[in-house]
Design a protein around this motif. Structure first.
Motif, PDB file in Angstrom:
ATOM      1  N   VAL A 155       7.190  12.067  13.835  1.00 31.28           N
ATOM      2  CA  VAL A 155       6.814  11.044  14.809  1.00 31.28           C
ATOM      3  C   VAL A 155       7.681   9.809  14.622  1.00 31.28           C
ATOM      4  O   VAL A 155       7.901   9.341  13.496  1.00 31.28           O
ATOM      5  CB  VAL A 155       5.325  10.674  14.662  1.00 31.28           C
ATOM      6  CG1 VAL A 155       4.995   9.416  15.458  1.00 31.28           C
ATOM      7  CG2 VAL A 155       4.442  11.829  15.120  1.00 31.28           C
ATOM      8  N   LEU A 156       8.204   9.282  15.748  1.00 25.11           N
ATOM      9  CA  LEU A 156       8.896   7.994  15.774  1.00 25.11           C
ATOM     10  C   LEU A 156       7.983   6.995  16.467  1.00 25.11           C
ATOM     11  O   LEU A 156       7.514   7.259  17.575  1.00 25.11           O
ATOM     12  CB  LEU A 156      10.203   8.101  16.553  1.00 25.11           C
ATOM     13  CG  LEU A 156      11.431   8.638  15.841  1.00 25.11           C
ATOM     14  CD1 LEU A 156      12.547   8.868  16.850  1.00 25.11           C
ATOM     15  CD2 LEU A 156      11.898   7.668  14.770  1.00 25.11           C
ATOM     16  N   SER A 157       7.740   5.843  15.859  1.00 24.39           N
ATOM     17  CA  SER A 157       6.844   4.881  16.501  1.00 24.39           C
ATOM     18  C   SER A 157       7.085   3.468  15.985  1.00 24.39           C
ATOM     19  O   SER A 157       7.411   3.270  14.810  1.00 24.39           O
ATOM     20  CB  SER A 157       5.384   5.269  16.254  1.00 24.39           C
ATOM     21  OG  SER A 157       4.508   4.327  16.840  1.00 24.39           O
ATOM     22  N   GLY A 158       6.912   2.512  16.893  1.00 24.79           N
ATOM     23  CA  GLY A 158       6.948   1.110  16.501  1.00 24.79           C
ATOM     24  C   GLY A 158       5.587   0.617  16.056  1.00 24.79           C
ATOM     25  O   GLY A 158       5.437  -0.511  15.604  1.00 24.79           O
ATOM     26  N   ASN A 159       4.574   1.479  16.192  1.00 28.81           N
ATOM     27  CA  ASN A 159       3.216   1.125  15.794  1.00 28.81           C
ATOM     28  C   ASN A 159       3.041   1.400  14.310  1.00 28.81           C
ATOM     29  O   ASN A 159       3.123   2.551  13.862  1.00 28.81           O
ATOM     30  CB  ASN A 159       2.196   1.932  16.612  1.00 28.81           C
ATOM     31  CG  ASN A 159       0.786   1.385  16.462  1.00 28.81           C
ATOM     32  OD1 ASN A 159       0.404   0.897  15.401  1.00 28.81           O
ATOM     33  ND2 ASN A 159       0.016   1.471  17.527  1.00 28.81           N
ATOM     34  N   THR A 160       2.806   0.356  13.540  1.00 29.64           N
ATOM     35  CA  THR A 160       2.705   0.499  12.084  1.00 29.64           C
ATOM     36  C   THR A 160       1.257   0.454  11.600  1.00 29.64           C
ATOM     37  O   THR A 160       1.005   0.262  10.416  1.00 29.64           O
ATOM     38  CB  THR A 160       3.508  -0.606  11.390  1.00 29.64           C
ATOM     39  OG1 THR A 160       3.019  -1.892  11.810  1.00 29.64           O
ATOM     40  CG2 THR A 160       4.986  -0.512  11.740  1.00 29.64           C
ATOM     41  N   SER A 161       0.303   0.651  12.508  1.00 28.44           N
ATOM     42  CA  SER A 161      -1.111   0.646  12.137  1.00 28.44           C
ATOM     43  C   SER A 161      -1.409   1.769  11.151  1.00 28.44           C
ATOM     44  O   SER A 161      -1.120   2.941  11.414  1.00 28.44           O
ATOM     45  CB  SER A 161      -1.973   0.809  13.390  1.00 28.44           C
ATOM     46  OG  SER A 161      -3.303   1.129  13.054  1.00 28.44           O
ATOM     47  N   GLU A 162      -2.000   1.420  10.022  1.00 27.41           N
ATOM     48  CA  GLU A 162      -2.310   2.426   8.994  1.00 27.41           C
ATOM     49  C   GLU A 162      -3.281   3.465   9.520  1.00 27.41           C
ATOM     50  O   GLU A 162      -3.147   4.667   9.241  1.00 27.41           O
ATOM     51  CB  GLU A 162      -2.884   1.744   7.749  1.00 27.41           C
ATOM     52  CG  GLU A 162      -3.146   2.714   6.600  1.00 27.41           C
ATOM     53  CD  GLU A 162      -3.645   2.022   5.352  1.00 27.41           C
ATOM     54  OE1 GLU A 162      -4.033   2.719   4.410  1.00 27.41           O
ATOM     55  OE2 GLU A 162      -3.638   0.773   5.331  1.00 27.41           O
ATOM     56  N   SER A 163      -4.252   3.034  10.317  1.00 29.81           N
ATOM     57  CA  SER A 163      -5.245   3.986  10.845  1.00 29.81           C
ATOM     58  C   SER A 163      -4.586   5.000  11.785  1.00 29.81           C
ATOM     59  O   SER A 163      -4.925   6.188  11.770  1.00 29.81           O
ATOM     60  CB  SER A 163      -6.356   3.236  11.575  1.00 29.81           C
ATOM     61  OG  SER A 163      -5.836   2.487  12.667  1.00 29.81           O
ATOM     62  N   LEU A 164      -3.621   4.536  12.611  1.00 28.06           N
ATOM     63  CA  LEU A 164      -2.925   5.444  13.518  1.00 28.06           C
ATOM     64  C   LEU A 164      -2.067   6.425  12.734  1.00 28.06           C
ATOM     65  O   LEU A 164      -2.022   7.623  13.062  1.00 28.06           O
ATOM     66  CB  LEU A 164      -2.051   4.650  14.487  1.00 28.06           C
ATOM     67  CG  LEU A 164      -1.208   5.487  15.452  1.00 28.06           C
ATOM     68  CD1 LEU A 164      -2.106   6.279  16.394  1.00 28.06           C
ATOM     69  CD2 LEU A 164      -0.258   4.601  16.255  1.00 28.06           C
ATOM     70  N   ILE A 165      -1.390   5.941  11.699  1.00 29.62           N
ATOM     71  CA  ILE A 165      -0.553   6.824  10.878  1.00 29.62           C
ATOM     72  C   ILE A 165      -1.407   7.908  10.220  1.00 29.62           C
ATOM     73  O   ILE A 165      -1.072   9.092  10.238  1.00 29.62           O
ATOM     74  CB  ILE A 165       0.208   6.000   9.825  1.00 29.62           C
ATOM     75  CG1 ILE A 165       1.198   5.046  10.510  1.00 29.62           C
ATOM     76  CG2 ILE A 165       0.956   6.919   8.850  1.00 29.62           C
ATOM     77  CD1 ILE A 165       1.861   4.058   9.567  1.00 29.62           C
TER      78      ILE A 165
END
Length: 411
Positions: A86-96
């Protein structure tokens, strides 16, 4: 070895396909989830690289939409264990953590260097022949958190354009697209721009206005042109002489990424630790103009005239749909339009004035001292027009270009 790349931004797809192909992989790309799923079934990839911020299966663009449907399809519906990165600019720990629970192999946070990306892919599915040479060659390239379009107005800039700086930036910053606007130059600026674009067609474009309309109109046309492309998250503009350089422009973008601002504007106010160079006479004139601008605007911004600004794409049409009132003061007018659109309080909250770390006055500036004095008169004209507009007595006619003035986009 086959890789499927799924991302809704063409800049990302083109960049990754080119670099992964150079590394020896066989690559297919998809710009939406539906095409990605179809290709997964027909292409049978050894690895899937997917952006997490993708439209949902319905095809609607939602504010918080994700590409998790691809992961669910592969892991749950197809029961496949093919690696998924996954490539993402979202660094939310819960999302990861949620993505890892769904069964992804790796999660790469943007911005990410291409060397790191290729190294992770190689560790996961192996390296094609001689890809270590590709890693060394691509070590400075970065895939940004967002896609950014940059308008660079040019009028008789053939002798001042630093071609290598522009080429180097476009090559190493894969989320950027540079759009040069040739404003009816009488020298060979257009030929120089075409040469800068050669070999960088995915990341550099040239927008040609056959007749000189002034910097305000050149920027306006360029901004509206880029705003038609939905892949850009942010769009800004920068002076061709790079008096504000790309390092500071990157900082403006980062501020916009991590905030609720709609516009981030550079400021050339001298301060400790900053390298701000102006001629002494120009500095005095600038201070005088800025004091008048602050008085007219009724807003606390100290340097509206800095030629480096970036904004969210959905704001561009509101700010640039109408031609500007004056030749030199369109930056001030953007602030006035923000005030008119959102009200004074919200406009102040939506605009960030960010001090630059460096700014150099470049020789050959098109703004003479006589022009600087004319600005004082233009300021009063601008103030009068917007007072009338507020009173509801002035309307703006959108410029209808005739055959002589319509710009040509060089593809």
């Amino acid at each position: 070895m086959k890789i499927l790349v799924i991302d809704d931004q063409q800049l990302v797809l083109l960049s990754l396909k080119k670099k992964l192909t150079e590394a020896g992989y066989t690559v297919e790309t998809a710009a939406c989830i539906q095409d990605g799923i179809r290709l997964f079934d027909t292409f049978s990839p050894n690895l899937v690289l997917v952006d997490m911020n993708m439209p949902e299966m319905s095809g609607r663009i939602l504010e918080n939409c994700t590409g998790k449907e691809v992961v669910k399809y592969i892991r749950m519906f197809r029961s496949s264990q093919v690696p998924i990165m996954v490539l993402s600019g979202n660094t939310s720990e819960s999302l990861i953590l949620e993505n890892f629970k769904l069964g992804i192999t790796d999660y790469l946070k943007k911005p990410v260097g291409l060397e790191e990306l290729l190294a992770r892919i190689g560790k996961t599915i192996g390296f094609p022949n001689e890809s270590d040479k590709v890693l060394q060659r691509s070590s400075r390239q970065v895939l940004g958190k967002h896609c950014v379009g940059v308008v660079i107005p040019c009028y008789n800039e053939a002798g001042r354009l630093n071609a290598e700086v522009f080429k180097d930036f476009a090559f190493n910053n894969l989320g950027y697209h540079l759009c040069f606007v040739n404003d009816g130059s009488s020298d060979n600026t257009l030929e120089v721009l075409r040469e800068i674009r050669r070999g960088n067609e995915d990341h550099i474009s040239v927008y040609n206005c056959p007749v000189n309309g002034g910097k305000a109109e050149a920027v306006r046309r360029g901004m509206l042109h880029l705003a038609k492309d939905s892949q850009f998250d942010y769009i800004g503009y920068l002076d061709a002489d790079l008096s504000t350089d790309f390092r500071d422009f990157n900082e403006l973008v980062r501020t916009l990424e991590d905030s609720t601002f709609k516009i981030v504007s550079g400021s050339r106010i001298s301060r400790m630790g900053a390298d701000i160079t102006k001629e002494s006479a120009r500095k005095i004139i600038s201070k005088s103009i800025n004091l008048i601008i602050q008085s007219i605007l009724g807003m606390p911004f100290k340097d509206t005239q800095c030629g480096a600004k970036v904004m969210k794409r959905d704001l561009v049409r509101k700010m640039f749909s109408r031609p500007f009132v004056t030749k030199w003061l369109f930056d001030v007018e953007i602030f006035m339009r923000m005030k008119s659109e959102f009200g004074q309080k919200d406009a102040i909250d939506f605009i960030c004035e960010q001090p630059l770390k460096r700014w150099k006055h470049a020789d050959g500036s098109k703004l003479s001292y006589k022009d600087s004095l004319r600005i004082f008169l233009q300021l009063f004209k601008l103030s009068w027009v917007y007072r009338k507009k507020k009173a509801g007595r002035v309307t703006h006619n959108v410029l209808q270009p005739d055959q002589k003035t319509v710009p040509n986009f060089l593809t």
